[in-house]
Scaffold this active site. Structure first.
Site, PDB file in Angstrom:
ATOM      1  N   GLY A   1      33.892  31.619  24.096  1.00  0.00           N
ATOM      2  CA  GLY A   1      34.658  30.588  25.493  1.00  0.00           C
ATOM      3  C   GLY A   1      35.750  29.660  25.323  1.00  0.00           C
ATOM      4  O   GLY A   1      37.142  30.025  24.991  1.00  0.00           O
TER       5      GLY A   1
ATOM      6  N   GLY B   1      18.600  25.749  33.263  1.00  0.00           N
ATOM      7  CA  GLY B   1      20.090  26.398  33.016  1.00  0.00           C
ATOM      8  C   GLY B   1      20.740  27.210  32.118  1.00  0.00           C
ATOM      9  O   GLY B   1      22.145  27.421  32.126  1.00  0.00           O
TER      10      GLY B   1
ATOM     11  N   GLY C   1      30.410  27.472  29.457  1.00  0.00           N
ATOM     12  CA  GLY C   1      30.910  26.706  30.157  1.00  0.00           C
ATOM     13  C   GLY C   1      31.816  26.536  31.333  1.00  0.00           C
ATOM     14  O   GLY C   1      32.667  26.858  30.278  1.00  0.00           O
TER      15      GLY C   1
ATOM     16  N   LYS D   1      30.885  40.937  21.508  1.00  0.00           N
ATOM     17  CA  LYS D   1      31.972  39.538  21.394  1.00  0.00           C
ATOM     18  C   LYS D   1      32.638  40.063  19.659  1.00  0.00           C
ATOM     19  O   LYS D   1      33.919  40.141  19.655  1.00  0.00           O
ATOM     20  CB  LYS D   1      31.616  37.989  21.286  1.00  0.00           C
ATOM     21  CG  LYS D   1      31.397  38.047  22.915  1.00  0.00           C
ATOM     22  CD  LYS D   1      30.253  36.527  22.689  1.00  0.00           C
ATOM     23  CE  LYS D   1      29.889  35.716  23.935  1.00  0.00           C
ATOM     24  NZ  LYS D   1      29.191  34.749  24.068  1.00  0.00           N
TER      25      LYS D   1
ATOM     26  N   GLU E   1      19.350  32.755  31.026  1.00  0.00           N
ATOM     27  CA  GLU E   1      19.662  32.982  31.753  1.00  0.00           C
ATOM     28  C   GLU E   1      18.079  33.449  32.716  1.00  0.00           C
ATOM     29  O   GLU E   1      17.054  33.732  31.689  1.00  0.00           O
ATOM     30  CB  GLU E   1      19.894  34.414  32.400  1.00  0.00           C
ATOM     31  CG  GLU E   1      21.283  34.832  31.620  1.00  0.00           C
ATOM     32  CD  GLU E   1      22.230  35.118  33.011  1.00  0.00           C
ATOM     33  OE1 GLU E   1      21.698  34.682  34.002  1.00  0.00           O
ATOM     34  OE2 GLU E   1      23.297  34.303  32.481  1.00  0.00           O
TER      35      GLU E   1
ATOM     36  N   LYS F   1      33.834  40.315  28.153  1.00  0.00           N
ATOM     37  CA  LYS F   1      33.215  40.461  27.122  1.00  0.00           C
ATOM     38  C   LYS F   1      32.636  41.782  27.412  1.00  0.00           C
ATOM     39  O   LYS F   1      32.766  42.675  26.744  1.00  0.00           O
ATOM     40  CB  LYS F   1      32.422  39.969  26.222  1.00  0.00           C
ATOM     41  CG  LYS F   1      31.452  39.456  26.485  1.00  0.00           C
ATOM     42  CD  LYS F   1      30.337  38.364  26.545  1.00  0.00           C
ATOM     43  CE  LYS F   1      30.176  37.576  27.588  1.00  0.00           C
ATOM     44  NZ  LYS F   1      30.071  36.754  27.682  1.00  0.00           N
TER      45      LYS F   1
ATOM     46  N   ASP G   1      24.668  40.252  23.460  1.00  0.00           N
ATOM     47  CA  ASP G   1      25.882  39.143  23.792  1.00  0.00           C
ATOM     48  C   ASP G   1      27.194  39.010  23.460  1.00  0.00           C
ATOM     49  O   ASP G   1      27.683  39.647  22.738  1.00  0.00           O
ATOM     50  CB  ASP G   1      25.789  38.536  25.218  1.00  0.00           C
ATOM     51  CG  ASP G   1      26.542  37.044  24.772  1.00  0.00           C
ATOM     52  OD1 ASP G   1      27.517  37.249  26.060  1.00  0.00           O
ATOM     53  OD2 ASP G   1      26.974  36.071  24.215  1.00  0.00           O
TER      54      ASP G   1
ATOM     55  N   GLU H   1      41.963  36.019  26.563  1.00  0.00           N
ATOM     56  CA  GLU H   1      40.744  34.555  25.499  1.00  0.00           C
ATOM     57  C   GLU H   1      39.603  34.649  26.071  1.00  0.00           C
ATOM     58  O   GLU H   1      38.914  34.407  24.640  1.00  0.00           O
ATOM     59  CB  GLU H   1      42.043  33.801  25.451  1.00  0.00           C
ATOM     60  CG  GLU H   1      41.627  32.419  24.416  1.00  0.00           C
ATOM     61  CD  GLU H   1      41.316  32.855  22.730  1.00  0.00           C
ATOM     62  OE1 GLU H   1      40.289  33.341  22.939  1.00  0.00           O
ATOM     63  OE2 GLU H   1      43.021  33.228  22.608  1.00  0.00           O
TER      64      GLU H   1
ATOM     65  N   VAL I   1      33.218  30.079  36.195  1.00  0.00           N
ATOM     66  CA  VAL I   1      34.408  30.521  35.232  1.00  0.00           C
ATOM     67  C   VAL I   1      35.037  30.500  36.255  1.00  0.00           C
ATOM     68  O   VAL I   1      36.413  29.874  35.859  1.00  0.00           O
ATOM     69  CB  VAL I   1      34.168  31.819  34.357  1.00  0.00           C
ATOM     70  CG1 VAL I   1      35.725  32.197  33.956  1.00  0.00           C
ATOM     71  CG2 VAL I   1      33.449  31.971  33.512  1.00  0.00           C
TER      72      VAL I   1
END
Ligand SMILES: NC(=O)c1ccc[n+]([C@@H]2O[C@H](COP(=O)([O-])OP(=O)(O)OC[C@H]3O[C@@H](n4cnc5c(N)ncnc54)[C@H](OP(=O)(O)O)[C@@H]3O)[C@@H](O)[C@H]2O)c1
Length: 465
Positions: free
Chosen positions: A166, A219, A334, A237, A222, A137, A233, A161, A45
């Site tokens: 993303g 990739g 991404g 969110k 993880e 997050k 995860d 944001e 990021v």
């Protein structure tokens, strides 16, 4: 007659007709005082953010009327990083403390992740009266509300944001775009990795382990995939989005979570027979008694818009009492899509710094509307899909139907696709809408039956979205 006023409302001039101001040429903007940015964390990021800031600098300056200047960057391996030349001279540090104390940094971008160092960075930035933009997050879901209160007391801003979905500007939508509505339900596909795995299983008929290994090799997933495929995860969110949508303090612990590990290709075959598919659905819905929150695999109608969300894409569907349905779709992760979200936050906070117009709508509902207390998911009422794998013998359906009847559950249909082996025979029972606590009790009783090869898989069947 037009009145030309400055941001504090003072009239500067009057005119008979309004002439739109012409955009300032980029060269003029270059000479205007800039707002300084410090980026901590130069991974996916962080580097995406620098690329957007470098490649889109002129557009950003035109939109803002001043420049965003990256004054300093930080990561543990900062000296091995290639910082885009177009950013001009940029200070480098391995210690984040140098960034938060840097005299030319007005906004700190925390792009490190996790809950320990990131928390220290934000605390340090607040202590230095620097506004913060974060993509984190995990930290925001766990203690964002408390951080927000500290930031507001210190007179600075906290923007996040990029922390959810993303590249989809869902925070701005809930905070501003549809803030006039009253949200009654929110559904999302908020984890791109699990969505990628499910859609690959669906299209290729491949088992989860095979697709996961490929995703790790490419990739997309993880090395430790638990946060993605066990739903944690997505749960972080949903906690952030539900707090924003319903004006309630919600933490991950309020949300029921179940991952996708038990889904197999045969579940897609049965779901298709029923006109459905399977996705990891984040759901928050208002009931007369409170909010029901869950992250779990669910059957959703094949003809619904959310069923079309394929691969690593994310989507959020919001139902408002007045405005009804709105749907948001885009890349959930991404470097560049997330970088755009970070840069857009930097622009909003920079505007506030330059023009002194705070847009501080709490992302954590500091006003605590208090109308939507989280409820246990066991109070959910919907249709269910029960999938069994059995050692075939006479009387199986009768015994299962008997347990369902004891719980006052009505069976809707029994489905069995052709299968050659009698030792591991799959079939599905669908249930009429019923309370989840009754389904759980029935499944618990069924799990002891000697003909089952594994406990039944119970999935909710979402009503048409
Ligand atoms: N990846 C995505 O698409 C995505 C999407 C939305 C949100 N996010 C969120 O964005 C954040 C960053 O994710 P990412 O994927 O970019 O992570 P990442 O690729 O692992 O990058 C993390 C960066 O932080 C640096 N770092 C770690 N500890 C540090 C410390 N003590 N001091 C200074 N720098 C330190 C690392 O430095 P080194 O390079 O020296 O190791 C690395 O540059 C996370 O909160 C994540 O949840 C990510």
């Amino acid at each position: 007659m037009f009145f030309i006023v400055n941001p504090t409302g003072e009239t500067l001039a009057t005119a008979d007709c309004y002439v739109a101001p012409r955009a300032k040429p980029v060269a003029m903007i270059a000479n205007m005082q800039h707002v300084g940015v410090g980026v901590i964390g130069l991974g996916n990021v962080g580097m995406g953010t620098l690329d957007v800031l470098a490649e889109n600098a002129d557009q950003i300056a035109l939109k803002l009327g001043f420049r965003l200047r990256v004054a300093a960057v930080c990561s543990r391996s900062v000296h091995q990083k290639t910082v885009p030349e177009a950013l001009g001279p940029v200070d480098r540090a391995t210690d984040w403390r140098e960034i938060v104390a840097h005299p030319e940094v007005d906004i700190v971008a925390e792009l490190v992740g996790g809950t320990s160092v990131a928390s220290d960075i934000i605390t340090g930035a607040i202590a230095h009266k620097k506004s913060v933009v974060t993509a984190n997050k995990e930290l925001m879901a766990a203690c964002g509300s408390e951080i927000w209160d500290r930031a507001i007391r210190a007179g600075i801003n906290l923007a996040m944001e990029a922390s959810v979905a993303g590249g989809i500007p869902i925070h701005a939508v809930l905070r501003e775009g549809i803030s006039g509505d009253r949200v009654v339900a929110l559904y999302g596909i908020l984890n791109g990795t699990s969505n990628y795995i499910l859609t690959e299983m669906e299209t290729r008929g491949a088992p989860l382990e095979e697709v996961l290994t490929e995703a790790q090799r490419m990739g997309y997933a993880e090395a430790d995939p638990s946060a993605d495929i066990d739903g944690f995860d997505a749960r972080s969110k949903l906690a952030i989005l539900a707090a924003l949508a319903f004006g309630e303090k919600i933490t991950p612990a309020d949300i029921f979570v179940e991952g996708i590990r038990r889904i197999s290709p045969m579940d897609f075959q049965y779901a298709h027979q029923l006109g459905h598919t399977i996705r990891l659905i984040c759901a928050a819905r208002q009931t007369p008694d409170g909010l029901i929150l869950s992250v779990r695999p669910a059957l959703i109608g094949l003809k619904t818009i959310i069923a079309g969300v394929q691969g690593a894409y994310n989507a959020v569907w919001v139902k408002g009492r007045f405005g009804e349905d709105t749907f948001y779709y885009g890349r959930g992760a991404g470097p560049l899509p997330t970088g755009v979200a970070v840069v857009s936050d930097l622009m909003r906070v920079a505007r506030e710094i330059r023009y002194g117009r705070p847009e501080r709508v709490s992302p954590f509902a500091h006003e605590r509307l208090g109308e939507y207390k989280p409820l246990s998911v066991t109070r959910e009422k919907c249709a269910y899909y029960l999938r069994f794998r059995v050692e075939d013998q006479p009387g199986i359906i009768a015994r299962l139907a008997g347990i369902l009847a004891e719980q006052h559950i009505s069976l809707e249909a029994v489905l069995q696709l052709p299968c050659e082996t009698k030792h591991d025979l799959p079939f599905v029972i669908t249930l009429e809408p019923t309370y989840e606590h009754a389904v759980r009790e029935a499944v618990q009783k069924m799990s002891n039956l000697d003909f089952l090869r594994e406990p039944p898989l119970a999935l909710p069947m979402e009503p048409p979205l």
